[in-house]
Design an enzyme around this catalytic site. Structure first.
Site, PDB file in Angstrom:
ATOM      1  N   THR A 219       0.811  -1.226   0.000  1.00 60.56           N
ATOM      2  CA  THR A 219       0.000   0.000   0.000  1.00 60.56           C
ATOM      3  C   THR A 219       0.841   1.271   0.000  1.00 60.56           C
ATOM      4  O   THR A 219       0.286   2.372   0.043  1.00 60.56           O
ATOM      5  CB  THR A 219      -0.962   0.000   1.201  1.00 60.56           C
ATOM      6  OG1 THR A 219      -0.222  -0.406   2.370  1.00 60.56           O
ATOM      7  CG2 THR A 219      -2.111  -0.954   0.978  1.00 60.56           C
TER       8      THR A 219
ATOM      9  N   GLY B 295      15.148  17.677   0.766  1.00 58.65           N
ATOM     10  CA  GLY B 295      15.308  16.274   0.384  1.00 58.65           C
ATOM     11  C   GLY B 295      15.097  16.116  -1.115  1.00 58.65           C
ATOM     12  O   GLY B 295      15.134  17.101  -1.871  1.00 58.65           O
ATOM     13  N   VAL B 296      14.847  14.888  -1.524  1.00 59.01           N
ATOM     14  CA  VAL B 296      14.740  14.592  -2.957  1.00 59.01           C
ATOM     15  C   VAL B 296      13.561  15.329  -3.596  1.00 59.01           C
ATOM     16  O   VAL B 296      13.700  15.973  -4.645  1.00 59.01           O
ATOM     17  CB  VAL B 296      14.570  13.064  -3.172  1.00 59.01           C
ATOM     18  CG1 VAL B 296      14.729  12.718  -4.617  1.00 59.01           C
ATOM     19  CG2 VAL B 296      15.582  12.307  -2.338  1.00 59.01           C
TER      20      VAL B 296
ATOM     21  N   GLU C 262      13.919  18.242  -6.438  1.00 55.48           N
ATOM     22  CA  GLU C 262      13.451  17.931  -7.797  1.00 55.48           C
ATOM     23  C   GLU C 262      12.343  18.911  -8.214  1.00 55.48           C
ATOM     24  O   GLU C 262      12.435  19.553  -9.270  1.00 55.48           O
ATOM     25  CB  GLU C 262      12.923  16.490  -7.881  1.00 55.48           C
ATOM     26  CG  GLU C 262      14.040  15.451  -7.880  1.00 55.48           C
ATOM     27  CD  GLU C 262      13.556  14.019  -8.134  1.00 55.48           C
ATOM     28  OE1 GLU C 262      14.407  13.137  -8.249  1.00 55.48           O
ATOM     29  OE2 GLU C 262      12.322  13.778  -8.210  1.00 55.48           O
TER      30      GLU C 262
ATOM     31  N   MET D 235      12.407   4.239   0.832  1.00 58.70           N
ATOM     32  CA  MET D 235      11.134   4.374   0.113  1.00 58.70           C
ATOM     33  C   MET D 235      11.447   4.669  -1.351  1.00 58.70           C
ATOM     34  O   MET D 235      11.430   5.817  -1.783  1.00 58.70           O
ATOM     35  CB  MET D 235      10.304   5.488   0.733  1.00 58.70           C
ATOM     36  CG  MET D 235       9.733   5.139   2.083  1.00 58.70           C
ATOM     37  SD  MET D 235       8.631   6.421   2.669  1.00 58.70           S
ATOM     38  CE  MET D 235       7.898   5.621   4.093  1.00 58.70           C
TER      39      MET D 235
ATOM     40  N   HIS E 163      34.556   5.044 -26.383  1.00 57.24           N
ATOM     41  CA  HIS E 163      34.997   6.439 -26.446  1.00 57.24           C
ATOM     42  C   HIS E 163      34.356   7.116 -27.646  1.00 57.24           C
ATOM     43  O   HIS E 163      34.342   6.517 -28.738  1.00 57.24           O
ATOM     44  CB  HIS E 163      36.529   6.503 -26.595  1.00 57.24           C
ATOM     45  CG  HIS E 163      37.035   7.893 -26.788  1.00 57.24           C
ATOM     46  ND1 HIS E 163      37.085   8.793 -25.742  1.00 57.24           N
ATOM     47  CD2 HIS E 163      37.466   8.545 -27.890  1.00 57.24           C
ATOM     48  CE1 HIS E 163      37.563   9.950 -26.206  1.00 57.24           C
ATOM     49  NE2 HIS E 163      37.804   9.828 -27.505  1.00 57.24           N
TER      50      HIS E 163
HETATM   51  P1  NAI Z   1      13.313  13.263   2.378  1.00 53.48           P
HETATM   52  O1  NAI Z   1      13.328  12.457   3.609  1.00 53.48           O
HETATM   53  O2  NAI Z   1      14.164  12.932   1.224  1.00 53.48           O
HETATM   54  O3  NAI Z   1      13.650  14.794   2.747  1.00 53.48           O
HETATM   55  C1  NAI Z   1      12.903  15.533   3.689  1.00 53.48           C
HETATM   56  C2  NAI Z   1      13.749  16.680   4.148  1.00 53.48           C
HETATM   57  O4  NAI Z   1      12.953  17.524   4.959  1.00 53.48           O
HETATM   58  C3  NAI Z   1      14.947  16.262   4.991  1.00 53.48           C
HETATM   59  O5  NAI Z   1      16.095  16.925   4.533  1.00 53.48           O
HETATM   60  C4  NAI Z   1      14.550  16.690   6.394  1.00 53.48           C
HETATM   61  O6  NAI Z   1      15.666  17.027   7.195  1.00 53.48           O
HETATM   62  C5  NAI Z   1      13.690  17.910   6.101  1.00 53.48           C
HETATM   63  N1  NAI Z   1      12.730  18.268   7.139  1.00 53.48           N
HETATM   64  C6  NAI Z   1      11.946  17.421   7.860  1.00 53.48           C
HETATM   65  N2  NAI Z   1      11.162  18.145   8.693  1.00 53.48           N
HETATM   66  C7  NAI Z   1      11.443  19.447   8.489  1.00 53.48           C
HETATM   67  C8  NAI Z   1      10.967  20.679   9.045  1.00 53.48           C
HETATM   68  N3  NAI Z   1      10.005  20.702   9.962  1.00 53.48           N
HETATM   69  N4  NAI Z   1      11.500  21.844   8.608  1.00 53.48           N
HETATM   70  C9  NAI Z   1      12.462  21.831   7.646  1.00 53.48           C
HETATM   71  N5  NAI Z   1      12.945  20.713   7.103  1.00 53.48           N
HETATM   72  C10 NAI Z   1      12.447  19.525   7.496  1.00 53.48           C
HETATM   73  O7  NAI Z   1      11.756  13.330   1.979  1.00 53.48           O
HETATM   74  P2  NAI Z   1      11.046  13.805   0.663  1.00 53.48           P
HETATM   75  O8  NAI Z   1      11.929  14.657  -0.173  1.00 53.48           O
HETATM   76  O9  NAI Z   1       9.732  14.350   1.108  1.00 53.48           O
HETATM   77  O10 NAI Z   1      10.842  12.444  -0.104  1.00 53.48           O
HETATM   78  C11 NAI Z   1      10.032  11.414   0.483  1.00 53.48           C
HETATM   79  C12 NAI Z   1      10.456  10.058   0.012  1.00 53.48           C
HETATM   80  O11 NAI Z   1      10.219   9.908  -1.354  1.00 53.48           O
HETATM   81  C13 NAI Z   1      11.912   9.765   0.284  1.00 53.48           C
HETATM   82  O12 NAI Z   1      12.015   8.516   0.878  1.00 53.48           O
HETATM   83  C14 NAI Z   1      12.533   9.767  -1.072  1.00 53.48           C
HETATM   84  O13 NAI Z   1      13.595   8.836  -1.157  1.00 53.48           O
HETATM   85  C15 NAI Z   1      11.370   9.377  -1.984  1.00 53.48           C
HETATM   86  N6  NAI Z   1      11.550   9.995  -3.279  1.00 53.48           N
HETATM   87  C16 NAI Z   1      12.538   9.532  -4.082  1.00 53.48           C
HETATM   88  C17 NAI Z   1      12.785  10.128  -5.297  1.00 53.48           C
HETATM   89  C18 NAI Z   1      13.890   9.633  -6.123  1.00 53.48           C
HETATM   90  O14 NAI Z   1      14.389   8.557  -5.864  1.00 53.48           O
HETATM   91  N7  NAI Z   1      14.313  10.368  -7.127  1.00 53.48           N
HETATM   92  C19 NAI Z   1      11.972  11.258  -5.768  1.00 53.48           C
HETATM   93  C20 NAI Z   1      11.008  11.684  -4.820  1.00 53.48           C
HETATM   94  C21 NAI Z   1      10.808  11.060  -3.639  1.00 53.48           C
END
Ligand code: NAI
Length: 465
Positions: A143, A182-183, A187, A318, A444
């Site tokens: 889920t 974060g990511v 992005e 995730m 190359h």
């Molecule tokens: P994330 O965990 O990558 O980043 C969240 C960020 O927010 C962290 O740097 C954290 O320190 C910060 N943060 C948390 N609470 C906060 C606050 N109150 N004030 C300020 N900063 C705060 O989470 P994100 O970017 O939301 O992504 C969620 C999930 O989705 C992740 O597990 C990620 O790996 C996955 N994802 C992966 C992608 C990829 O592989 N390209 C693309 C998008 C998402």
């Protein structure tokens, strides 16, 4: 109706699991509450965001990169509606593709909210109010996850948006504040920055992209600043409030200090995701969870025999491809085979410009674990193909065990890094050494030669630096 397997959720974990199970001869059904298949990734995540990332990259390239290549196109104009159509067409092709694959593999698809009524019984609450009961030998919970918002940050998906709302803004904001470096924040922040928005990022930690190699993150931080991003690191957000013109964000240094307030048209809350177990009936079914995640054993089975779980809803990263591999593994286990996932070799990619891609351990992780390693690094400024393409930003770093030379991690920051990392994953899957990589002939001129040269640099014998 009796099935061998019912999979709840058809994101990358669930749909891949169902197809693999059907291939192996299990009578399989899926339950999905969304109108379309494919979960967060295909509907409101990876796929639509990559469509917008690519389109906005082309827009920025038309303005900034093409003239230097001798291609005059004049000032590019944004057709936001057409870009939105590209996003929607991409999503439609992917979700319809999954529905087609279900038909092709004779996987029955039920639409509605799936609830586990006990081992072997899944109830589907349909939109028209009716309820259907499905009997099965095994259940796989797939889920996924959903946006985790924080108290004091009420998301309305218009001016205060999650990643879902950020994909379908009615127009490009003039100013956007992103909470979380974060990511997702970087992005989607990149999409709107390239389309002309001023983007400011407020992050709790004193660095961006936690979990990624520190040197890569630091380099990327500087690159993003050059692209016009502004960062406020080490800041704790206390509230997000709607204003007449959009929303405001109030924050103060984590270490203590004065509060600041920034105003923007749109605020993107990107502070992480949480496992999605709502309405699944886990408690009644006796399925154990820990901090919101379903607890599983080494064979993906929960504490209740016959009920399994994979993907974002269980431990680990995730990531869609981690969920996919778990889906294949659990299907194979259910079919009596030896399904397995190598968690040491799961690549991760950030689809920005340049891209960031990594697999295996970071330098910080190796230091903490006390593992002796040698780092080999190669810059893209010294790669001929990168020069020809004007993509000379970034580097490749190969980390190899100091005694055995086995590759323990690779970190790439460069255009196309997401494709370049895959040869490193294959190498690591086979337990290869830096020398194996260095002695493999690379075509190359390609960007991949930098990967080979970084492997050569482990032994201090890179040719082009
Ligand atoms: P994330 O965990 O990558 O980043 C969240 C960020 O927010 C962290 O740097 C954290 O320190 C910060 N943060 C948390 N609470 C906060 C606050 N109150 N004030 C300020 N900063 C705060 O989470 P994100 O970017 O939301 O992504 C969620 C999930 O989705 C992740 O597990 C990620 O790996 C996955 N994802 C992966 C992608 C990829 O592989 N390209 C693309 C998008 C998402």
């Amino acid at each position: 109706m009796r099935y061998d397997l019912v999979v709840i959720g058809t994101g990358p974990g669930g749909y891949v699991c169902a197809i693999r199970a059907a291939q192996l001869g299990l009578k399989t059904a899926v339950v999905e509450k969304r109108a379309t298949q494919g979960g967060t990734c295909l509907n409101v995540g990876c796929i639509p965001s990559k469509a917008l990332l690519h389109a906005s990259e082309m827009f920025a390239a038309a303005a900034h990169d093409l003239p230097a290549l001798g291609v005059k196109v004049g000032k590019p104009e944004l057709d936001w509606a057409a870009m939105g159509k590209h996003r929607d067409d991409t999503v439609a092709a992917n979700v319809n593709g999954v529905a087609y694959l279900f038909k092709k593999n004779k996987v029955d698809a039920f639409h509605g909210l799936g609830t586990i009524k006990g081992p072997g019984i899944v109830e589907v609450a349909k939109e028209d109010g009716s309820v259907e009961t499905i009997e099965t030998t095994s259940i796989v919970i797939a889920t996924g996850s959903e946006v985790s918002t924080l108290p004091g940050m009420p998301v309305d998906e218009k001016t205060v948006v999650s990643s879902t709302g950020a994909l379908v803004l009615s127009e490009v904001p003039k100013r956007m504040i992103v909470i979380g470096a974060g990511v997702i924040g970087l992005e989607l922040g990149s999409v709107y920055r390239r389309l002309g928005a001023e983007v400011e990022v407020v992050e709790y930690l004193d660095r961006i992209l936690p979990g990624l190699d520190g040197e890569v993150a630091k380099t990327f931080h500087r690159m993003l600043e050059k692209q016009g991003f502004a960062f406020h690191l080490g800041q704790k957000v206390s509230k997000v409030e709607p204003t007449n013109a959009g929303a405001s964000v109030t924050f103060a240094p984590v270490a203590g200090g004065e509060e600041r307030r920034l105003d923007a048209d749109v605020v993107l809350v990107a502070t992480g995701r949480r496992p999605n177990t709502d309405g699944l009936g886990l408690e009644a079914a006796g399925v154990a969870t820990e901090r919101g995640r379903v607890v599983i054993d080494d064979h993906f089975q929960t504490n209740v025999p016959g009920i399994y779980a994979i993907g974002d809803v269980v431990r680990g990263l995730m990531l869609a491809h981690k969920a996919e591999d778990e889906g294949v593994a659990v299907a194979e286990i259910l079919a009596g085979q030896a399904g397995h996932v190598n968690y040491g070799v799961i690549p991760a990619v950030v689809y920005t410009m340049p891209e960031i891609a990594s697999v295996g351990a970071t330098e910080e992780e190796l230091k903490t674990a006390g593992i002796p390693y040698t780092a080999g690094k190669f810059p893209y400024t010294a790669n001929g193909r990168a020069r020809a393409m004007r993509h000379t930003e970034g580097f490749v770093k190969v980390l190899a065990h100091a005694e055995t030379d086995r590759v323990l991690g690779v970190h790439i920051i460069a255009a196309g890094a997401g494709e370049l990392i895959q040869e490193c994953s294959v190498l690591m899957e086979f337990g290869g050494s830096a020398e194996d990589l260095a002695r493999t002939c690379h075509a190359h001129p390609t960007m991949s030669e930098a990967v080979k040269e970084a492997a050569m640099a482990v032994d201090k014998r890179a040719i082009h630096v």
